[in-house]
Design a protein around this motif. Structure first.
Motif, PDB file in Angstrom:
ATOM      1  N   VAL A  40       0.835  -1.202   0.000  1.00  0.00           N
ATOM      2  CA  VAL A  40       0.000   0.000   0.000  1.00  0.00           C
ATOM      3  C   VAL A  40       0.872   1.255   0.000  1.00  0.00           C
ATOM      4  O   VAL A  40       0.643   2.184  -0.787  1.00  0.00           O
ATOM      5  CB  VAL A  40      -0.966   0.014   1.210  1.00  0.00           C
ATOM      6  N   LEU A  41       1.875   1.273   0.845  1.00  0.00           N
ATOM      7  CA  LEU A  41       2.717   2.468   0.974  1.00  0.00           C
ATOM      8  C   LEU A  41       3.554   2.746  -0.274  1.00  0.00           C
ATOM      9  O   LEU A  41       4.013   3.873  -0.474  1.00  0.00           O
ATOM     10  CB  LEU A  41       3.605   2.358   2.210  1.00  0.00           C
ATOM     11  N   HIS A  82       2.411   3.209  -3.006  1.00  0.00           N
ATOM     12  CA  HIS A  82       1.610   4.154  -3.789  1.00  0.00           C
ATOM     13  C   HIS A  82       1.408   5.491  -3.068  1.00  0.00           C
ATOM     14  O   HIS A  82       0.540   6.268  -3.449  1.00  0.00           O
ATOM     15  CB  HIS A  82       0.248   3.526  -4.113  1.00  0.00           C
ATOM     16  N   VAL A  83       2.206   5.705  -2.019  1.00  0.00           N
ATOM     17  CA  VAL A  83       2.115   6.938  -1.225  1.00  0.00           C
ATOM     18  C   VAL A  83       3.483   7.618  -1.253  1.00  0.00           C
ATOM     19  O   VAL A  83       4.505   6.943  -1.136  1.00  0.00           O
ATOM     20  CB  VAL A  83       1.717   6.601   0.234  1.00  0.00           C
ATOM     21  N   ARG A 112       4.134   8.731   4.171  1.00  0.00           N
ATOM     22  CA  ARG A 112       4.048   7.301   4.520  1.00  0.00           C
ATOM     23  C   ARG A 112       3.805   7.043   5.996  1.00  0.00           C
ATOM     24  O   ARG A 112       3.056   6.135   6.341  1.00  0.00           O
ATOM     25  CB  ARG A 112       5.294   6.561   4.029  1.00  0.00           C
ATOM     26  N   TRP A 170      -4.276   9.475  -2.673  1.00  0.00           N
ATOM     27  CA  TRP A 170      -3.567   8.260  -3.074  1.00  0.00           C
ATOM     28  C   TRP A 170      -4.569   7.223  -3.585  1.00  0.00           C
ATOM     29  O   TRP A 170      -4.829   6.208  -2.926  1.00  0.00           O
ATOM     30  CB  TRP A 170      -2.779   7.695  -1.895  1.00  0.00           C
ATOM     31  N   ALA A 218      -3.445   3.476  -3.767  1.00  0.00           N
ATOM     32  CA  ALA A 218      -3.303   2.872  -2.442  1.00  0.00           C
ATOM     33  C   ALA A 218      -4.676   2.538  -1.859  1.00  0.00           C
ATOM     34  O   ALA A 218      -4.875   1.460  -1.289  1.00  0.00           O
ATOM     35  CB  ALA A 218      -2.539   3.808  -1.507  1.00  0.00           C
TER      36      ALA A 218
END
Length: 117
Positions: free
Chosen positions: A37-38, A40-41, A46, A80, A83
């Motif tokens: 997930v992170l 995409h951040v 983060r 995001w 994410a």
């Protein structure tokens, strides 16, 4: 066996589905899931997003965790979207451990060993 928790390896998931019919397969959400997930951040955000994701796994039961996941995904979506989409798509797999009648510990551990129940 009711539940197998491991990384999200597609071959392992397919094998579990064939050999252990009726068992749920969950993702060891901790490090692997958060990392996915992170990715995409942006780096600056983060730690904030990671803290929000941890609130999902801190819930006392599956319905509460599902509600928290939906809320976190909704808040993430404007900044995001990828994410948030990944989070929503992984809900059943990531929270599968919470449906177990014998919840032993945190299903989102970073333990690389597979867990069988």
């Amino acid at each position: 066996m009711q539940l197998a928790i491991s990384d999200a390896h597609e071959g392992l998931k397919a094998a579990l589905g064939q050999v252990l019919s009726g068992a749920s397969c969950g993702n060891a959400a901790g490090w692997h899931f958060m990392r996915n997930v992170l990715a995409h951040v942006n780096k600056a955000d983060r730690s904030v997003v990671a803290a929000a994701l941890r609130t999902i796994f801190a819930q006392p039961d599956r319905p509460s965790a599902g509600q928290q996941l939906a809320l976190v995904a909704e808040k993430m979506a404007p900044r995001w979207p990828k994410a948030a989409e990944l989070l929503r798509a992984a809900e059943e797999e990531v929270l599968a451990y919470m449906a177990s009648s014998r919840r032993t510990g945190r299903g989102y551990s970073t333990n690389p060993l597979e867990r069988l129940e």
